[in-house]
Enzyme design. Structure first.
Site, PDB file in Angstrom:
ATOM      1  N   ARG A 143      11.575   0.382   6.036  1.00 20.26           N
ATOM      2  CA  ARG A 143      11.140   0.369   7.427  1.00 20.26           C
ATOM      3  C   ARG A 143      10.130   1.475   7.683  1.00 20.26           C
ATOM      4  O   ARG A 143      10.350   2.623   7.324  1.00 20.26           O
ATOM      5  CB  ARG A 143      12.354   0.548   8.356  1.00 20.26           C
ATOM      6  CG  ARG A 143      13.369  -0.562   8.124  1.00 20.26           C
ATOM      7  CD  ARG A 143      14.501  -0.546   9.100  1.00 20.26           C
ATOM      8  NE  ARG A 143      15.415  -1.645   8.767  1.00 20.26           N
ATOM      9  CZ  ARG A 143      16.563  -1.887   9.385  1.00 20.26           C
ATOM     10  NH1 ARG A 143      16.943  -1.112  10.392  1.00 20.26           N
ATOM     11  NH2 ARG A 143      17.312  -2.901   9.030  1.00 20.26           N
ATOM     12  N   ARG A 181      17.452   8.776   9.418  1.00 20.74           N
ATOM     13  CA  ARG A 181      16.407   7.763   9.579  1.00 20.74           C
ATOM     14  C   ARG A 181      15.408   7.918   8.449  1.00 20.74           C
ATOM     15  O   ARG A 181      14.643   8.883   8.428  1.00 20.74           O
ATOM     16  CB  ARG A 181      15.713   7.958  10.935  1.00 20.74           C
ATOM     17  CG  ARG A 181      14.844   6.808  11.386  1.00 20.74           C
ATOM     18  CD  ARG A 181      14.326   7.030  12.789  1.00 20.74           C
ATOM     19  NE  ARG A 181      15.380   6.933  13.786  1.00 20.74           N
ATOM     20  CZ  ARG A 181      15.800   5.787  14.304  1.00 20.74           C
ATOM     21  NH1 ARG A 181      15.256   4.652  13.939  1.00 20.74           N
ATOM     22  NH2 ARG A 181      16.765   5.764  15.198  1.00 20.74           N
ATOM     23  N   GLU A 220      25.366   4.723  13.982  1.00 16.84           N
ATOM     24  CA  GLU A 220      25.431   3.276  13.758  1.00 16.84           C
ATOM     25  C   GLU A 220      25.357   2.984  12.267  1.00 16.84           C
ATOM     26  O   GLU A 220      24.412   3.390  11.586  1.00 16.84           O
ATOM     27  CB  GLU A 220      24.276   2.592  14.488  1.00 16.84           C
ATOM     28  CG  GLU A 220      24.249   1.088  14.295  1.00 16.84           C
ATOM     29  CD  GLU A 220      22.945   0.466  14.772  1.00 16.84           C
ATOM     30  OE1 GLU A 220      22.313   1.022  15.689  1.00 16.84           O
ATOM     31  OE2 GLU A 220      22.570  -0.588  14.218  1.00 16.84           O
ATOM     32  N   SER A 251      25.544  -3.569  12.257  1.00 18.86           N
ATOM     33  CA  SER A 251      25.163  -4.346  13.411  1.00 18.86           C
ATOM     34  C   SER A 251      25.504  -5.781  13.049  1.00 18.86           C
ATOM     35  O   SER A 251      24.987  -6.309  12.077  1.00 18.86           O
ATOM     36  CB  SER A 251      23.665  -4.175  13.622  1.00 18.86           C
ATOM     37  OG  SER A 251      23.316  -4.402  14.955  1.00 18.86           O
ATOM     38  N   ARG A 262      24.102   6.530   6.566  1.00 20.68           N
ATOM     39  CA  ARG A 262      24.968   7.129   7.579  1.00 20.68           C
ATOM     40  C   ARG A 262      26.436   7.064   7.180  1.00 20.68           C
ATOM     41  O   ARG A 262      27.245   7.878   7.611  1.00 20.68           O
ATOM     42  CB  ARG A 262      24.728   6.440   8.922  1.00 20.68           C
ATOM     43  CG  ARG A 262      23.299   6.689   9.399  1.00 20.68           C
ATOM     44  CD  ARG A 262      22.900   5.743  10.473  1.00 20.68           C
ATOM     45  NE  ARG A 262      21.496   5.895  10.823  1.00 20.68           N
ATOM     46  CZ  ARG A 262      20.872   5.127  11.703  1.00 20.68           C
ATOM     47  NH1 ARG A 262      21.543   4.164  12.327  1.00 20.68           N
ATOM     48  NH2 ARG A 262      19.604   5.312  11.958  1.00 20.68           N
TER      49      ARG A 262
END
Length: 426
Positions: free
Chosen positions: A261, A276, A348, A351, A389
RNA sequence: GGAGAGUUGGCUGAGUGGUCGAAAGCGAUGGAUUGCUAAUCCAUUGAGGGGGUACUAACUCCCUCCGCGGGUUCGAAUCCCGCACUCUCCGCCA
């Protein structure tokens, strides 16, 4: 993608959903183009019908040795007219399609309304955050001291925002990946696949990353491939263009991939450590199911992701995302957030979404129902889990007063029985 | 990178300019026969879109689709051009 018929019949509801999700699709323009398209289509079809009739007649006349020159001349004319209108029709359809690709999925009726994360609803919590009799340290200190990551050299290799795992840090990634895949394949009924990490444009359109998120994706200029931002892309496209049998559903696939990403627009946010990064490891679960079952399947999917956290002994909470937080393609979504006691915050790690028929329509994934009619499947996916994470939470939760790290029991078998990770001898 | 072969419906596979949306087989669905299973027989069976009657069902007319995109022609699965993918051989390479 929503069906044009559906938008036509529910224009207000769709416009409302577009607003609720903060998207900018132009429903009015779509309806106007749709109207125009059908007008042109009627003309073109009328002339094509005439051409078919007359051409057939010409064929018969020629067979009987008759002179069909007059008809042929007339049809040449009709043919020209068709061509002109077909060109126009194609332009309209392209414009319409372009608009349609920007229409997001509609939130399920029970999704809580809201604009941002403060409107997400906490559904449940699991585990008790660990109490420390010493001051717990943040993950980046632990990782550096134990020699598990090396951001300096990562920057040398690629640039800022890349992770480089070293020694037991690297091995821990491998252990987590194997552990998660084994759990999903042996306990949850998934079939493991290992897909390409590059995907073509059609795949990206199919799952809904394109056209909206093109700026967030790495693209290989020479061949127009995209580095996958999630395994969802290749795995969901596994069945693109196919018609499955109802008897084969549901299909559960799981895959480990690296994910890429660009994180454009998030500079300066969560820059520290692994929170991130531009490339990370993730195990993904994807389901293809019959529409009637998709919401039950979503609950099961969340359970599959939770099972990973539970096995690792990490505290987490389950959030139901509000309408404004739902991604472009999702109808409903749960986020799993793990507790990181050093950083004192939730992260997080998963998802889990139901896309209903939104992706299936774009990617043309259908199944033949018991009545023999093809219908779009519902697709779902969820992380199970994203590693960075998860690793943060493990480091902070399992840290010891002497600076060492206990290995969660579930992972010991994957690390040769190792129980503790200690600082390397200087 | 070079040379060649191929891409047709859920699947296998015929079809080289005029009722071809496409033979045949398999599969599937319904029915008959059957103590059960198997076998046999009969029938049905591609998708998408537009219009009309109806106004969720049903019926009917039309258009498009034989890898994708162009072209030739009154008419293209069939001829021509470009591209993608698959397979085989050669070269290169982890």
């Amino acid at each position: 993608m929503l069906e044009l018929k559906f938008i036509r019949a529910n224009a207000d509801a769709v416009a409302k959903a577009v607003a609720a999700k903060g998207e900018k699709a132009d429903i009015t323009a779509i309806l106007a183009l749709d109207e125009k398209r059908r007008a042109y289509l009627r003309d073109v079809e009328k002339w094509r019908s005439e051409r078919n009739d007359v051409s057939r007649k010409i064929g018969e006349m020629k067979k009987h040795g008759e002179d069909a020159e007059a008809l042929m001349v007339r049809m040449r004319d009709v043919g020209d007219r068709i061509k002109v209108h077909e060109t126009k029709l194609k332009e309209i359809e392209e414009a319409l399609n372009e608009h349609l690709l920007w229409v997001p999925n509609i939130p399920a009726p029970d999704v809580p309304p809201g604009a941002d994360e403060s409107d997400n609803v906490e559904v449940r919590r699991w585990g008790t955050p660990r109490e420390f009799d010493f001051q717990p340290r943040p993950h980046w200190e632990i990782a550096t001291d134990l020699g598990l990551v090396d951001f300096t050299r990562a920057a040398r290799m690629a640039g800022a925002g890349f992770a480089l795992f070293t020694g037991l840090g690297a091995k821990l990634e491998r252990a987590l990946i194997s552990f998660m895949l084994d759990l999903h394949t042996t306990m949850h009924g998934y079939t493991e696949i290992l897909p390409p990490y590059l995907a073509n444009r059609e795949c990206m359109l199919g799952t809904g990353q394109l056209p909206k998120l093109e700026e967030d994706m790495y693209n290989t200029r020479q061949d127009d491939f995209f580095l996958i931002p999630t395994a969802e892309v290749p795995v969901t496209n596994f069945y693109r263009g196919e018609i499955l049998s109802a008897f084969d559903l549901p299909k559960y696939l799981t895959a480990y991939t690296a994910c890429f990403r660009r994180e454009a627009g998030s500079y300066g946010k969560d820059t520290r450590g692994l929170i991130r990064v531009h490339q990370f490891d993730k195990v993904e679960m994807v389901k293809f199911v019959e529409p009637e079952t998709s919401y039950d399947e979503l609950e099961k999917l969340v359970g599959n992701a939770e099972a990973v956290l539970q096995a690792l002994g990490l505290s987490y909470r389950v959030l139901e995302l509000c309408t404004g937080e739902l991604s472009f393609a999702a109808a409903k979504c749960y986020d799993l957030e793990v507790w990181a006691p050093g950083a004192q915050r939730w992260f997080e790690v998963s998802s889990c979404s139901n896309f209903e028929a939104f992706q299936a329509r774009r990617a043309n994934i259908r199944y033949r129902g018991k009545d023999g009619k093809p219908r779009f499947v519902h697709t779902l996916n969820g992380s199970g889990l994203a590693l960075p994470r998860t690793v943060i939470a493990i480091r902070e939760t399992y840290q010891n007063a002497d600076g060492s790290l206990s290995v969660p029991e579930a992972l010991r078998g994957y690390l040769g029985g190792l129980e503790t990770i200690s600082a390397p001898a200087k």
